[in-house]
Design a protein around this motif. Sequence first.
Motif, PDB file in Angstrom:
ATOM      1  N   ARG A  26      10.068  22.020  -2.345  1.00  9.66           N
ATOM      2  CA  ARG A  26      11.382  21.868  -1.708  1.00  9.66           C
ATOM      3  C   ARG A  26      11.407  20.692  -0.729  1.00  9.66           C
ATOM      4  NH1 ARG A  26      15.060  20.369  -0.593  1.00  9.66           N
ATOM      5  NH2 ARG A  26      16.978  21.096   0.370  1.00  9.66           N
ATOM      6  N   HIS A  27      10.348  20.560   0.087  1.00  7.83           N
ATOM      7  CA  HIS A  27      10.384  19.586   1.191  1.00  7.83           C
ATOM      8  C   HIS A  27       9.401  18.434   1.036  1.00  7.83           C
ATOM      9  CE1 HIS A  27      12.869  22.528   3.287  1.00  7.83           C
ATOM     10  NE2 HIS A  27      11.945  23.439   3.047  1.00  7.83           N
ATOM     11  N   GLY A  28       8.408  18.590   0.182  1.00  6.51           N
ATOM     12  CA  GLY A  28       7.348  17.584   0.071  1.00  6.51           C
ATOM     13  C   GLY A  28       6.168  17.959   0.963  1.00  6.51           C
ATOM     14  N   ALA A  30       4.037  16.329   2.841  1.00 12.38           N
ATOM     15  CA  ALA A  30       3.877  15.731   4.170  1.00 12.38           C
ATOM     16  C   ALA A  30       4.814  16.343   5.204  1.00 12.38           C
ATOM     17  CB  ALA A  30       4.094  14.218   4.102  1.00 12.38           C
ATOM     18  N   ALA A  31       5.923  16.926   4.751  1.00  5.91           N
ATOM     19  CA  ALA A  31       6.915  17.462   5.687  1.00  5.91           C
ATOM     20  C   ALA A  31       6.695  18.947   5.987  1.00  5.91           C
ATOM     21  CB  ALA A  31       8.325  17.244   5.129  1.00  5.91           C
ATOM     22  N   PHE A 107       6.535  19.774 -10.872  1.00  7.63           N
ATOM     23  CA  PHE A 107       7.118  18.801  -9.948  1.00  7.63           C
ATOM     24  C   PHE A 107       6.093  18.401  -8.878  1.00  7.63           C
ATOM     25  CE2 PHE A 107       9.986  17.894  -6.225  1.00  7.63           C
ATOM     26  CZ  PHE A 107      10.637  16.795  -6.757  1.00  7.63           C
ATOM     27  N   TYR A 110       3.150  16.231 -10.146  1.00 13.74           N
ATOM     28  CA  TYR A 110       3.463  14.833 -10.405  1.00 13.74           C
ATOM     29  C   TYR A 110       3.659  14.086  -9.092  1.00 13.74           C
ATOM     30  CZ  TYR A 110       6.479  10.851 -11.489  1.00 13.74           C
ATOM     31  OH  TYR A 110       7.051   9.606 -11.551  1.00 13.74           O
ATOM     32  N   MET A 111       4.440  14.695  -8.218  1.00 14.05           N
ATOM     33  CA  MET A 111       4.917  14.049  -6.998  1.00 14.05           C
ATOM     34  C   MET A 111       3.836  13.894  -5.943  1.00 14.05           C
ATOM     35  SD  MET A 111       7.887  15.802  -4.743  1.00 14.05           S
ATOM     36  CE  MET A 111       6.862  17.259  -4.428  1.00 14.05           C
ATOM     37  N   ARG A 114       0.038  11.401  -4.827  1.00 12.10           N
ATOM     38  CA  ARG A 114      -0.073  10.391  -3.764  1.00 12.10           C
ATOM     39  C   ARG A 114      -0.704  10.950  -2.489  1.00 12.10           C
ATOM     40  NH1 ARG A 114       6.360  10.669  -1.997  1.00 12.10           N
ATOM     41  NH2 ARG A 114       6.254  12.910  -1.664  1.00 12.10           N
ATOM     42  N   ASN A 115      -0.625  12.280  -2.288  1.00 11.84           N
ATOM     43  CA  ASN A 115      -1.133  12.859  -1.043  1.00 11.84           C
ATOM     44  C   ASN A 115      -2.516  13.479  -1.167  1.00 11.84           C
ATOM     45  OD1 ASN A 115       0.723  12.394   1.146  1.00 11.84           O
ATOM     46  ND2 ASN A 115       2.217  13.618   0.008  1.00 11.84           N
ATOM     47  N   THR A 169      13.772  18.488 -16.739  1.00 10.31           N
ATOM     48  CA  THR A 169      14.836  17.867 -15.943  1.00 10.31           C
ATOM     49  C   THR A 169      16.227  18.368 -16.343  1.00 10.31           C
ATOM     50  OG1 THR A 169      15.153  15.956 -17.420  1.00 10.31           O
ATOM     51  CG2 THR A 169      13.497  15.739 -15.669  1.00 10.31           C
TER      52      THR A 169
ATOM     53  N   ARG B  26       6.074   6.578  -0.385  1.00  5.77           N
ATOM     54  CA  ARG B  26       4.712   6.881   0.046  1.00  5.77           C
ATOM     55  C   ARG B  26       4.593   8.280   0.663  1.00  5.77           C
ATOM     56  NH1 ARG B  26       0.951   8.548   0.218  1.00  5.77           N
ATOM     57  NH2 ARG B  26      -1.095   8.062   1.085  1.00  5.77           N
ATOM     58  N   HIS B  27       5.551   8.663   1.494  1.00  7.48           N
ATOM     59  CA  HIS B  27       5.411   9.900   2.274  1.00  7.48           C
ATOM     60  C   HIS B  27       6.430  10.982   1.922  1.00  7.48           C
ATOM     61  CE1 HIS B  27       2.672   7.608   4.811  1.00  7.48           C
ATOM     62  NE2 HIS B  27       3.605   6.688   4.972  1.00  7.48           N
ATOM     63  N   ALA B  30      11.613  13.580   3.638  1.00  2.94           N
ATOM     64  CA  ALA B  30      11.637  14.522   4.759  1.00  2.94           C
ATOM     65  C   ALA B  30      10.583  14.197   5.815  1.00  2.94           C
ATOM     66  CB  ALA B  30      11.454  15.949   4.250  1.00  2.94           C
ATOM     67  N   ALA B  31       9.522  13.508   5.429  1.00  3.42           N
ATOM     68  CA  ALA B  31       8.427  13.232   6.365  1.00  3.42           C
ATOM     69  C   ALA B  31       8.591  11.890   7.080  1.00  3.42           C
ATOM     70  CB  ALA B  31       7.088  13.266   5.617  1.00  3.42           C
ATOM     71  N   PHE B 107      10.537   6.440  -8.768  1.00  3.82           N
ATOM     72  CA  PHE B 107       9.867   7.620  -8.214  1.00  3.82           C
ATOM     73  C   PHE B 107      10.780   8.323  -7.199  1.00  3.82           C
ATOM     74  CE2 PHE B 107       6.632   9.475  -5.239  1.00  3.82           C
ATOM     75  CZ  PHE B 107       6.058  10.369  -6.125  1.00  3.82           C
ATOM     76  N   TYR B 110      13.889  10.096  -8.697  1.00  4.13           N
ATOM     77  CA  TYR B 110      13.621  11.364  -9.365  1.00  4.13           C
ATOM     78  C   TYR B 110      13.305  12.440  -8.326  1.00  4.13           C
ATOM     79  CZ  TYR B 110      10.804  14.856 -11.801  1.00  4.13           C
ATOM     80  OH  TYR B 110      10.271  16.030 -12.263  1.00  4.13           O
ATOM     81  N   MET B 111      12.413  12.085  -7.413  1.00  2.00           N
ATOM     82  CA  MET B 111      11.821  13.039  -6.479  1.00  2.00           C
ATOM     83  C   MET B 111      12.785  13.491  -5.399  1.00  2.00           C
ATOM     84  SD  MET B 111       8.576  11.955  -4.175  1.00  2.00           S
ATOM     85  CE  MET B 111       9.512  10.638  -3.353  1.00  2.00           C
ATOM     86  N   ARG B 114      16.499  16.255  -4.625  1.00  7.52           N
ATOM     87  CA  ARG B 114      16.509  17.515  -3.862  1.00  7.52           C
ATOM     88  C   ARG B 114      16.980  17.342  -2.420  1.00  7.52           C
ATOM     89  NH1 ARG B 114       9.913  17.688  -2.788  1.00  7.52           N
ATOM     90  NH2 ARG B 114       9.930  15.619  -1.859  1.00  7.52           N
TER      91      ARG B 114
END
Lengths: 196, 196
Positions: A26-28, A30-31, A107, A110-111, A114-115, A169, B26-27, B30-31, B107, B110-111, B114
């Motif tokens: 929902r938020h990623g 890092a967040a 999701f 894939y996303m 990077r982290n 998608t 990159r981040h 939300a971050a 990227f 798509y990402m 939300r």
Amino acid sequence: MARTQGSHSEITGPRVREAAMRLFARHGFAAVSMRQIATEVGVQAGALYNYTPDKQSLLFDLMREHMDALLDAWQQEDPGGTDARARLEAFTRFHIRFNTRRADAVFVSYMELRNLTGENFAAVTELRRIYETRLEEILRAGQDAGVFTLAEPRITAMAVIALLTGVNTWYRDAGRLKLDEVETLYWDMVRRLVGG
Amino acid sequence: MARTQGSHSEITGPRVREAAMRLFARHGFAAVSMRQIATEVGVQAGALYNYTPDKQSLLFDLMREHMDALLDAWQQEDPGGTDARARLEAFTRFHIRFNTRRADAVFVSYMELRNLTGENFAAVTELRRIYETRLEEILRAGQDAGVFTLAEPRITAMAVIALLTGVNTWYRDAGRLKLDEVETLYWDMVRRLVGG
């Protein structure tokens, strides 16, 4: 809300992983804080560290478990044998079914590459490579048997996986087409794409 | 570092958008804070608000501009006419070229769907729908002319777009294959997929 020591035993792996997956999607990554994950699970932040050393480990576990589950499930469903066409149809239907049922995990996987730290990135990338190789081997077998005509089996494998993952998608359970109808449509496309 | 009023004029749209796109990719949206974006551009946070009212507007502008640029560029490259096969090949090569050159934008687009507000989500989704329709119309034209054989032109259009966008996950400029060789490989797959 204060918790007794005893409630720590409630922090089962599945509950933590489900909450983290939902929040990351929902938020990623890092967040989202460990505190938010603890709140979602309904425990104090400190209690979470009884289960996982840090947020990076949690992300890595989620991504690795998703890939392990995918590889294990395919191993169960792969009909094996020498009929490359039957195996490719099984792969097509399997990939769509597995991934549409796990939209958040697909999701996040894939996303959030990077982290991942370098070591964790390498481990997850290796699992993805193994999955691509499973498909590539079917394509090569079909090519050798003269039932498929294709250039570049590796790239074709990655192309087919992107094509099939794309179902996520747009597909909705309440939509016009049932999932098995979607599988049949995509199998028709994949079959033609490999010259089958 | 203290800035004079005069330096506000340095905050050009492109510099802000490039910095925001890089940081969001990159981040994650939300971050990233407006302060971080300002630091990346090299101005004070307050100065950023001369350019954009808030982070949501910035994200929406980035995603809308990406889709507008995609639609405009395709309008330039579309050969038009009645040769659906030539138009589909042009679309295939165009989509790969356009998107591999804009990996961050693809990227983020798509990402971060939300993270768009309802109204902004609807606007971006509508632009994506228009792009899919451009391809769908080529597929229908080819079907009507008897050069393509396919079921479900809309789903086929979405499948082809997913297939082509997948190039971004593996293609590297320094890799074994040149981009025009990749285009040719994918055109071969697309051509067969539509029964061309």
